[in-house]
Design a protein around this motif. Sequence first.
Motif, PDB file in Angstrom:
ATOM      1  N   HIS A   1       7.972 -16.530  12.081  1.00 38.89           N
ATOM      2  CA  HIS A   1       8.446 -15.873  10.864  1.00 38.89           C
ATOM      3  C   HIS A   1       7.650 -14.604  10.585  1.00 38.89           C
ATOM      4  O   HIS A   1       6.665 -14.301  11.270  1.00 38.89           O
TER       5      HIS A   1
ATOM      6  N   CYS B   1      15.000 -14.433   5.084  1.00 39.78           N
ATOM      7  CA  CYS B   1      15.470 -15.650   5.746  1.00 39.78           C
ATOM      8  C   CYS B   1      14.301 -16.590   6.044  1.00 39.78           C
ATOM      9  O   CYS B   1      14.433 -17.817   5.939  1.00 39.78           O
ATOM     10  N   SER B   2      13.153 -16.013   6.401  1.00 39.30           N
ATOM     11  CA  SER B   2      11.963 -16.827   6.638  1.00 39.30           C
ATOM     12  C   SER B   2      11.504 -17.495   5.351  1.00 39.30           C
ATOM     13  O   SER B   2      11.083 -18.667   5.358  1.00 39.30           O
TER      14      SER B   2
ATOM     15  N   ARG C   1      13.292 -18.495   2.840  1.00 36.94           N
ATOM     16  CA  ARG C   1      14.146 -19.655   2.565  1.00 36.94           C
ATOM     17  C   ARG C   1      13.620 -20.901   3.273  1.00 36.94           C
ATOM     18  O   ARG C   1      13.525 -21.982   2.676  1.00 36.94           O
ATOM     19  N   VAL C   2      13.308 -20.737   4.563  1.00 39.72           N
ATOM     20  CA  VAL C   2      12.894 -21.885   5.363  1.00 39.72           C
ATOM     21  C   VAL C   2      11.491 -22.354   4.975  1.00 39.72           C
ATOM     22  O   VAL C   2      11.243 -23.563   4.861  1.00 39.72           O
TER      23      VAL C   2
ATOM     24  N   PRO D   1      13.984 -16.363  10.944  1.00 37.46           N
ATOM     25  CA  PRO D   1      13.034 -17.302  11.519  1.00 37.46           C
ATOM     26  C   PRO D   1      13.596 -17.999  12.750  1.00 37.46           C
ATOM     27  O   PRO D   1      14.804 -17.984  12.998  1.00 37.46           O
TER      28      PRO D   1
ATOM     29  N   SER E   1      18.847 -19.587   9.504  1.00 40.90           N
ATOM     30  CA  SER E   1      18.170 -20.191   8.354  1.00 40.90           C
ATOM     31  C   SER E   1      19.046 -21.194   7.615  1.00 40.90           C
ATOM     32  O   SER E   1      18.564 -22.260   7.213  1.00 40.90           O
TER      33      SER E   1
ATOM     34  N   CYS F   1      18.312 -19.270  -1.385  1.00 38.32           N
ATOM     35  CA  CYS F   1      18.896 -18.051  -0.834  1.00 38.32           C
ATOM     36  C   CYS F   1      18.777 -16.878  -1.811  1.00 38.32           C
ATOM     37  O   CYS F   1      18.538 -15.732  -1.409  1.00 38.32           O
TER      38      CYS F   1
END
Length: 219
Positions: free
Chosen positions: A9, A15-16, A18-19, A57, A73, A170
Amino acid sequence: MQPKFTLYHYWRSSCSWRVRWALKIKGLDYESKYINLLKKEQQLPDFQKINPALYIPALVIEEGGQQRVAGESLAILEWLEERWPSPALLPKTPLERLWVRQLCLTIASGTQPLQNPAVLEWFVPDASQRAVSLHHWISRGLSVYESYLQEAGWKGPFSLGADLTLADLCLIPQVYSAYRFGVPLESMPRVAAIYETCMMLPDCFGAAPEQQADAPVGV
């Protein structure tokens, strides 16, 4: 016992975020591997072997002597929810799940990809015009999200109401980007209120860009 997770990441990747946030909510440990997008490390051959899409990610999952890599993601978020359903990030009823997924895709499909640096470089060759394009798509996406909240009679504090969901995971990184790039949110009070609420949550704050080990000092 959880699988061994290695997360590739970048500190400012939405997007990273979020995870990272989902992993924290689920109480799951992971090893971090940092990919510097500004240095285009995602294009290096070693990372291409991890994720041929050259995006982050990328979550490497090792379990039972097998290894699998997930590089989208939303797919990762859905899998985490299926595998570790508590605390829940999707509501119980099918209609509410539809609503949450629509909100997720408003950001993850209709907004965030259009401000990806690679996309901007391809579709807006004039670098001086990229900020205009970026502002347009962020404003449009968040305005749509705001409209959905208004139509649903939003009362907060989260996108669906009292419970945090994947929609918030998100939304918040996208609002962070809006503030970063100076996109005005005065016409989106519900979106701004959800952001303020979520940023006070320890898991959200801990997953935020400035809290990552690869974040530059002093940002």
